[in-house]
Write a protein that holds these residues in place. Sequence first.
Motif, PDB file in Angstrom:
ATOM      1  N   VAL A 214       0.819  -1.206   0.000  1.00 53.99           N
ATOM      2  CA  VAL A 214       0.000   0.000   0.000  1.00 53.99           C
ATOM      3  C   VAL A 214       0.860   1.266   0.000  1.00 53.99           C
ATOM      4  CG1 VAL A 214      -1.724   1.280   1.299  1.00 53.99           C
ATOM      5  CG2 VAL A 214      -1.871  -1.215   1.135  1.00 53.99           C
ATOM      6  N   ASN A 215       1.892   1.265   0.770  1.00 54.04           N
ATOM      7  CA  ASN A 215       2.666   2.500   0.916  1.00 54.04           C
ATOM      8  C   ASN A 215       4.159   2.177   0.935  1.00 54.04           C
ATOM      9  OD1 ASN A 215       3.257   5.192   1.326  1.00 54.04           O
ATOM     10  ND2 ASN A 215       3.103   4.993   3.583  1.00 54.04           N
ATOM     11  N   PRO A 216       4.944   2.465  -0.116  1.00 53.83           N
ATOM     12  CA  PRO A 216       4.439   3.061  -1.350  1.00 53.83           C
ATOM     13  C   PRO A 216       3.896   1.987  -2.295  1.00 53.83           C
ATOM     14  CG  PRO A 216       6.788   2.812  -1.502  1.00 53.83           C
ATOM     15  CD  PRO A 216       6.423   2.325  -0.120  1.00 53.83           C
ATOM     16  N   LEU A 217       3.016   2.364  -3.213  1.00 55.29           N
ATOM     17  CA  LEU A 217       2.487   1.438  -4.195  1.00 55.29           C
ATOM     18  C   LEU A 217       3.432   1.369  -5.385  1.00 55.29           C
ATOM     19  CD1 LEU A 217      -1.267   2.445  -4.176  1.00 55.29           C
ATOM     20  CD2 LEU A 217      -0.260   0.385  -3.219  1.00 55.29           C
ATOM     21  N   PRO A 218       3.606   0.167  -5.973  1.00 53.03           N
ATOM     22  CA  PRO A 218       4.458   0.062  -7.161  1.00 53.03           C
ATOM     23  C   PRO A 218       3.864   0.827  -8.334  1.00 53.03           C
ATOM     24  CG  PRO A 218       3.312  -1.995  -6.742  1.00 53.03           C
ATOM     25  CD  PRO A 218       3.040  -1.113  -5.556  1.00 53.03           C
ATOM     26  N   SER A 219       4.711   1.078  -9.321  1.00 53.62           N
ATOM     27  CA  SER A 219       4.279   1.850 -10.483  1.00 53.62           C
ATOM     28  C   SER A 219       4.206   1.014 -11.750  1.00 53.62           C
ATOM     29  CB  SER A 219       5.243   3.036 -10.715  1.00 53.62           C
ATOM     30  OG  SER A 219       5.191   3.922  -9.613  1.00 53.62           O
ATOM     31  N   ASP A 220       4.531  -0.262 -11.674  1.00 56.81           N
ATOM     32  CA  ASP A 220       4.423  -1.079 -12.890  1.00 56.81           C
ATOM     33  C   ASP A 220       3.179  -1.952 -12.796  1.00 56.81           C
ATOM     34  OD1 ASP A 220       5.623  -4.143 -12.198  1.00 56.81           O
ATOM     35  OD2 ASP A 220       6.151  -2.501 -10.819  1.00 56.81           O
ATOM     36  N   MET A 221       2.466  -2.060 -13.922  1.00 60.96           N
ATOM     37  CA  MET A 221       1.180  -2.746 -13.950  1.00 60.96           C
ATOM     38  C   MET A 221       1.310  -4.225 -13.620  1.00 60.96           C
ATOM     39  SD  MET A 221      -1.335  -0.696 -14.448  1.00 60.96           S
ATOM     40  CE  MET A 221      -2.632  -1.778 -15.029  1.00 60.96           C
ATOM     41  N   ALA A 222       2.421  -4.851 -14.011  1.00 55.61           N
ATOM     42  CA  ALA A 222       2.565  -6.287 -13.763  1.00 55.61           C
ATOM     43  C   ALA A 222       2.561  -6.581 -12.271  1.00 55.61           C
ATOM     44  CB  ALA A 222       3.840  -6.805 -14.424  1.00 55.61           C
ATOM     45  N   THR A 223       3.321  -5.813 -11.521  1.00 57.06           N
ATOM     46  CA  THR A 223       3.362  -6.014 -10.068  1.00 57.06           C
ATOM     47  C   THR A 223       2.011  -5.706  -9.439  1.00 57.06           C
ATOM     48  OG1 THR A 223       5.718  -5.442 -10.037  1.00 57.06           O
ATOM     49  CG2 THR A 223       4.528  -5.346  -7.934  1.00 57.06           C
ATOM     50  N   LEU A 224       1.384  -4.617  -9.883  1.00 54.94           N
ATOM     51  CA  LEU A 224       0.065  -4.263  -9.341  1.00 54.94           C
ATOM     52  C   LEU A 224      -0.956  -5.366  -9.610  1.00 54.94           C
ATOM     53  CD1 LEU A 224      -0.042  -0.504 -10.334  1.00 54.94           C
ATOM     54  CD2 LEU A 224      -0.144  -1.381  -7.993  1.00 54.94           C
ATOM     55  N   ARG A 225      -0.892  -5.954 -10.799  1.00 50.79           N
ATOM     56  CA  ARG A 225      -1.847  -7.027 -11.118  1.00 50.79           C
ATOM     57  C   ARG A 225      -1.592  -8.258 -10.253  1.00 50.79           C
ATOM     58  NH1 ARG A 225      -1.568  -6.200 -17.682  1.00 50.79           N
ATOM     59  NH2 ARG A 225      -3.125  -4.529 -17.787  1.00 50.79           N
ATOM     60  N   ASP A 226      -0.324  -8.588 -10.017  1.00 51.02           N
ATOM     61  CA  ASP A 226      -0.037  -9.721  -9.145  1.00 51.02           C
ATOM     62  C   ASP A 226      -0.576  -9.472  -7.741  1.00 51.02           C
ATOM     63  OD1 ASP A 226       1.162 -11.216 -11.085  1.00 51.02           O
ATOM     64  OD2 ASP A 226       3.214 -10.674 -10.560  1.00 51.02           O
ATOM     65  N   LEU A 227      -0.326  -8.285  -7.226  1.00 51.89           N
ATOM     66  CA  LEU A 227      -0.799  -7.953  -5.879  1.00 51.89           C
ATOM     67  C   LEU A 227      -2.326  -7.929  -5.819  1.00 51.89           C
ATOM     68  CD1 LEU A 227       1.753  -5.113  -5.024  1.00 51.89           C
ATOM     69  CD2 LEU A 227       1.737  -7.452  -4.113  1.00 51.89           C
ATOM     70  N   ALA A 228      -2.949  -7.360  -6.851  1.00 47.26           N
ATOM     71  CA  ALA A 228      -4.415  -7.318  -6.877  1.00 47.26           C
ATOM     72  C   ALA A 228      -5.003  -8.710  -6.985  1.00 47.26           C
ATOM     73  CB  ALA A 228      -4.883  -6.449  -8.036  1.00 47.26           C
ATOM     74  N   SER A 229      -4.384  -9.578  -7.778  1.00 44.54           N
ATOM     75  CA  SER A 229      -4.865 -10.952  -7.907  1.00 44.54           C
ATOM     76  C   SER A 229      -4.803 -11.670  -6.571  1.00 44.54           C
ATOM     77  CB  SER A 229      -4.025 -11.693  -8.948  1.00 44.54           C
ATOM     78  OG  SER A 229      -4.451 -13.035  -9.081  1.00 44.54           O
ATOM     79  N   ALA A 230      -3.725 -11.454  -5.829  1.00 48.36           N
ATOM     80  CA  ALA A 230      -3.612 -12.074  -4.512  1.00 48.36           C
ATOM     81  C   ALA A 230      -4.686 -11.543  -3.559  1.00 48.36           C
ATOM     82  CB  ALA A 230      -2.214 -11.818  -3.939  1.00 48.36           C
ATOM     83  N   ALA A 231      -4.962 -10.244  -3.622  1.00 46.78           N
ATOM     84  CA  ALA A 231      -5.996  -9.658  -2.756  1.00 46.78           C
ATOM     85  C   ALA A 231      -7.370 -10.218  -3.082  1.00 46.78           C
ATOM     86  CB  ALA A 231      -5.987  -8.137  -2.896  1.00 46.78           C
ATOM     87  N   VAL A 232      -7.659 -10.406  -4.385  1.00 46.75           N
ATOM     88  CA  VAL A 232      -8.944 -11.003  -4.783  1.00 46.75           C
ATOM     89  C   VAL A 232      -9.050 -12.423  -4.258  1.00 46.75           C
ATOM     90  CG1 VAL A 232     -10.331 -11.784  -6.737  1.00 46.75           C
ATOM     91  CG2 VAL A 232      -9.225  -9.546  -6.809  1.00 46.75           C
ATOM     92  N   ALA A 233      -7.942 -13.196  -4.406  1.00 42.02           N
ATOM     93  CA  ALA A 233      -7.957 -14.576  -3.927  1.00 42.02           C
ATOM     94  C   ALA A 233      -8.211 -14.636  -2.430  1.00 42.02           C
ATOM     95  CB  ALA A 233      -6.634 -15.255  -4.287  1.00 42.02           C
ATOM     96  N   ASP A 234      -7.696 -13.653  -1.694  1.00 39.65           N
ATOM     97  CA  ASP A 234      -7.898 -13.593  -0.237  1.00 39.65           C
ATOM     98  C   ASP A 234      -9.209 -12.920   0.143  1.00 39.65           C
ATOM     99  OD1 ASP A 234      -5.425 -14.775   0.053  1.00 39.65           O
ATOM    100  OD2 ASP A 234      -4.364 -12.880   0.401  1.00 39.65           O
TER     101      ASP A 234
END
Length: 350
Positions: free
Chosen positions: A36-56
């Motif tokens: 969350v702080n700081p948030l990455p700026s590349d879409m690939a990393t954001l998508r991986d993190l978002a996918s994990a959050a959805v799974a959880d």
Amino acid sequence: GLGIVGLCILAVVLVFFVQRVGAPSPGPAPEPSATVNPLPSDMATLRDLASAAVADQDWERLIPLLERMRELTPEDEGVRQQSAVAHLRLGLQLANEGRLDEAIAHYDAAIRLYANDTDLQMARRIAIGYRDGRAATEAGKWAEAIDSLRPVYEVAPDFRDVAELLYSAYLHEAQAFDSAQKLEAARLAYAHAAAIRPGDEQVQARLEEITRILTPPTPTPTPRPRKRIEISITNQRLRAYENEALLFDWVCSTGEPGRPTRPGDYQVLDKLPEAWSSVWGLRMPYWLGIYWAGGSENGIHALPILKDGQILWAGFLGRPVSFGCIILDTPNAQRLYEWADIGTPVKILP
């Protein structure tokens, strides 16, 4: 839960999101502060993190990730929809935990992202109505509580303890009217309470007692003409007899499937020039009450009138369309009302 159904279409977006981005990249999951702080700026990393959050199903963790993705790709409609779903899911979770103000804030955020979704609007109205109704109940403002809770109960009767709160509000209102000798208002409030909790014997007993008090006694038999009313559900006809001679023979409408008129032997219990149904929002001219069904009385009356003055079921006589009552054309209902007496026998045939 709220039981929101229409948003299933929108929620598919999250399933697609997980399928599109795949599983998170190998390696240990980052700590919440790192995502969350700081948030990455590349879409690939954001998508991986978002996918994990959805799974959880961690919607609180997902929302800032999606917001960051929207900053990087503001033209991406899919990310905007995913953000709306995440706010909705977090709002539902918070509402189920009783954190209603927070839930409403997330519904508002979802609506700003997806304004045309009626189910989002409904979820928000349910949360606000429940919150305001609960506050009014705690303050002993029974009329305000009923105004807020009744719409919630009608669309989501299993939402938290809305049924219990509404029952309590109606019961307290009934008891207040009862103590003030406002028996008509008390009867209506007791009837609403009984409809929510049909097994409450004390409420049902008091409702029946007040009904007896308000219902004029059956007149002592006199040598007046013998009258009786007969209704055929199969033929959708009402016939009235005087001294066993057929006097009236009219088409009528009985209860629709799911709300059938109940066959049996009854009598005219009460007469009102016009009755009012708060449940259905209807004026019912030339009312002849004949039997009780739970907390509501069924009867014979003219074509009902909506709040806006529109006549309901005009042109549908002869078909079972009512909510359980027997409906006559208005002129015929007036003649029957003027002719029938309290205590006139009423037989309803299948």
